[in-house]
Motif scaffolding. Sequence first.
Motif, mmCIF file in Angstrom:
data_model
loop_
_atom_site.group_PDB
_atom_site.id
_atom_site.type_symbol
_atom_site.label_atom_id
_atom_site.label_comp_id
_atom_site.label_asym_id
_atom_site.label_seq_id
_atom_site.Cartn_x
_atom_site.Cartn_y
_atom_site.Cartn_z
ATOM 1 N N ALA A 25 32.217 -2.931 -1.129
ATOM 2 C CA ALA A 25 31.945 -3.569 -2.606
ATOM 3 C C ALA A 25 32.469 -2.074 -3.516
ATOM 4 N N VAL A 26 31.233 -0.957 -2.657
ATOM 5 C CA VAL A 26 32.052 0.114 -3.153
ATOM 6 C C VAL A 26 33.783 0.816 -2.616
ATOM 7 N N ALA A 27 34.314 0.302 -2.247
ATOM 8 C CA ALA A 27 35.507 0.688 -2.357
ATOM 9 C C ALA A 27 36.005 0.467 -3.664
ATOM 10 N N GLN A 232 38.972 -13.602 -8.606
ATOM 11 C CA GLN A 232 38.074 -13.685 -7.971
ATOM 12 C C GLN A 232 38.968 -13.328 -6.320
ATOM 13 N N CYS A 233 38.934 -12.496 -6.263
ATOM 14 C CA CYS A 233 39.704 -12.585 -4.249
ATOM 15 C C CYS A 233 39.018 -12.429 -3.506
ATOM 16 N N GLY A 234 38.805 -12.974 -2.127
ATOM 17 C CA GLY A 234 38.616 -12.799 -1.457
ATOM 18 C C GLY A 234 39.976 -12.841 0.221
ATOM 19 N N THR A 235 40.507 -13.320 0.629
ATOM 20 C CA THR A 235 40.628 -13.822 1.332
ATOM 21 C C THR A 235 41.544 -11.835 1.299
ATOM 22 N N ARG A 239 41.774 -7.907 5.176
ATOM 23 C CA ARG A 239 42.065 -7.255 5.837
ATOM 24 C C ARG A 239 42.531 -5.054 5.318
ATOM 25 N N ALA A 240 41.564 -5.182 4.756
ATOM 26 C CA ALA A 240 41.070 -3.923 4.648
ATOM 27 C C ALA A 240 39.992 -3.461 5.397
ATOM 28 N N PRO A 241 40.386 -2.329 5.481
ATOM 29 C CA PRO A 241 39.295 -1.233 6.124
ATOM 30 C C PRO A 241 38.242 -1.316 6.298
ATOM 31 N N GLU A 242 37.725 -1.456 4.526
ATOM 32 C CA GLU A 242 36.117 -1.674 4.701
ATOM 33 C C GLU A 242 35.370 -2.665 4.437
ATOM 34 N N ALA A 243 36.118 -4.161 5.442
ATOM 35 C CA ALA A 243 36.010 -5.402 5.590
ATOM 36 C C ALA A 243 35.603 -5.222 7.071
ATOM 37 N N ALA A 244 34.768 -6.286 7.333
ATOM 38 C CA ALA A 244 33.899 -6.044 8.526
ATOM 39 C C ALA A 244 34.487 -7.909 9.141
ATOM 40 N N THR A 245 35.743 -8.196 9.418
ATOM 41 C CA THR A 245 36.318 -8.247 9.579
ATOM 42 C C THR A 245 36.883 -8.682 11.411
ATOM 43 N N SER A 246 36.590 -9.502 11.762
ATOM 44 C CA SER A 246 37.068 -9.608 13.193
ATOM 45 C C SER A 246 38.494 -9.418 13.805
ATOM 46 N N ALA A 247 38.885 -8.860 14.463
ATOM 47 C CA ALA A 247 40.274 -8.346 14.921
ATOM 48 C C ALA A 247 40.265 -10.272 14.879
ATOM 49 N N VAL A 322 47.395 -8.442 2.975
ATOM 50 C CA VAL A 322 48.282 -7.348 3.617
ATOM 51 C C VAL A 322 47.023 -6.395 3.842
ATOM 52 N N ALA A 323 47.333 -5.458 4.959
ATOM 53 C CA ALA A 323 46.401 -4.775 5.688
ATOM 54 C C ALA A 323 45.958 -3.631 4.647
ATOM 55 N N ARG A 324 45.982 -3.311 4.141
ATOM 56 C CA ARG A 324 45.447 -1.954 3.126
ATOM 57 C C ARG A 324 44.654 -1.233 2.945
ATOM 58 N N PRO A 325 44.480 -0.634 2.174
ATOM 59 C CA PRO A 325 42.929 0.235 1.812
ATOM 60 C C PRO A 325 42.119 -0.877 0.569
ATOM 61 N N ALA A 326 41.358 -1.249 -0.092
ATOM 62 C CA ALA A 326 41.217 -1.900 -0.350
ATOM 63 C C ALA A 326 40.504 -2.295 -2.106
ATOM 64 N N ALA A 327 41.342 -0.415 -2.522
ATOM 65 C CA ALA A 327 41.803 0.401 -3.818
ATOM 66 C C ALA A 327 42.436 -0.558 -4.011
ATOM 67 N N GLU A 328 44.012 0.121 -2.510
ATOM 68 C CA GLU A 328 44.819 -0.595 -2.889
ATOM 69 C C GLU A 328 45.264 -2.021 -3.429
ATOM 70 N N THR A 329 44.232 -2.621 -2.855
ATOM 71 C CA THR A 329 44.304 -4.111 -3.592
ATOM 72 C C THR A 329 44.813 -4.381 -4.466
ATOM 73 N N VAL A 330 43.019 -3.398 -5.171
ATOM 74 C CA VAL A 330 42.854 -3.893 -5.903
ATOM 75 C C VAL A 330 43.355 -3.698 -7.171
ATOM 76 N N ALA A 331 44.575 -2.321 -6.998
ATOM 77 C CA ALA A 331 45.252 -1.805 -8.031
ATOM 78 C C ALA A 331 46.967 -3.072 -7.912
#
Length: 335
Positions: A25-27, A232-235, A239-247, A322-331
């Motif tokens: 959320a912070v990211a 609103q986007c969830g999926t 893959r963001a590193p800030e998410a707690a999605t399991s391996a 895509v596996a990338r930081p959340a900020a990049e997904t926002v952009a």
Amino acid sequence: MIMFDQLTHRVVQAPMAGTSTPELAVAVCNAGGLGFVALGALDAQGAGRAIRAVRQGTGRTFGVNLFCHVPARRDARREAGWIDALRPVFHRFGAEPPDGLSEIYPSFRGNDDMLSVLLAERPDIVGCHFGLPAPDQIAALKAAGCKLWATATSVAEGRAIRQAGFDVIVAQGWEAGGHRGIFDPDGPDGRLDHAALVRALLPVGLPVVAAGAIMDRAAARAAMDAGAAAVQCGTAFLRAPEAATSAPHRAALSGGQTVMTRAISGRPARCLVNDFSGIDDAAAADYPLAYDIGKALNAAALARGHTGYGAFWAGTGAAVSVARPAAETVAAISP
């Protein structure tokens, strides 16, 4: 519309219990979007800690989200039947199912402890899923200055949201991942995609946020062209590193095939196809009772190195995540 005008990017990060985190959320907030922290699976103390963690990381507007489901209808015979139906699967992993089922996720309705935390912390936005809070809870939150959002899967639900005094409707399309926000899971479901639902909800007269398989800028622009105030986007954030999605959940996203099932939790929810989603859900216990044994089964399977019984929630766009930081997904998604 003022809350959306304050955003650099009209991208809302969906609250996903178990995978979205205060860090996510912070990211998103610091990237100019709108972050949410899911409180539905937390107790009041945990909710307070999560809200404060977001506040420590950002000074921007953010939201929290709660489950407002009708409490489970207890049916001893049905519950015993569901335990027996899953017993052979437990035995595959050398385990026994629980003797009984518990309501592991209490509804916000009537949850005085959770309401007290919200009134003390005063998050900018309080979102609701599965239904609406009690009138006295709504009045208290509005008096505390919280903006109120709620998920709708139909025009009838949208009208109820407006009549209750809410500020924003989240139009959850059939293609969206995770739990279907339908108020009555046994009622009729038109299964509209997010674009059709946005158009149908606009006459209700509230800002509408589109949700459901919005994975890139083209999809976001199409939703905005349909009349959405934001997407609103969830999926897209799983893959963001800030998410707690399991391996195992992250790995399964590339398969992309999803299905709507009640087998895992007792409520319709869209997840990636796996062993659990293949179980006939017709006799599943009520939500969240079924989720209690679902989690126990996943734990038994994981103890033997098997990942096929996880609650791998995802929308129909999972394969292009895509596996990338959340900020990049926002952009990347920003319309």
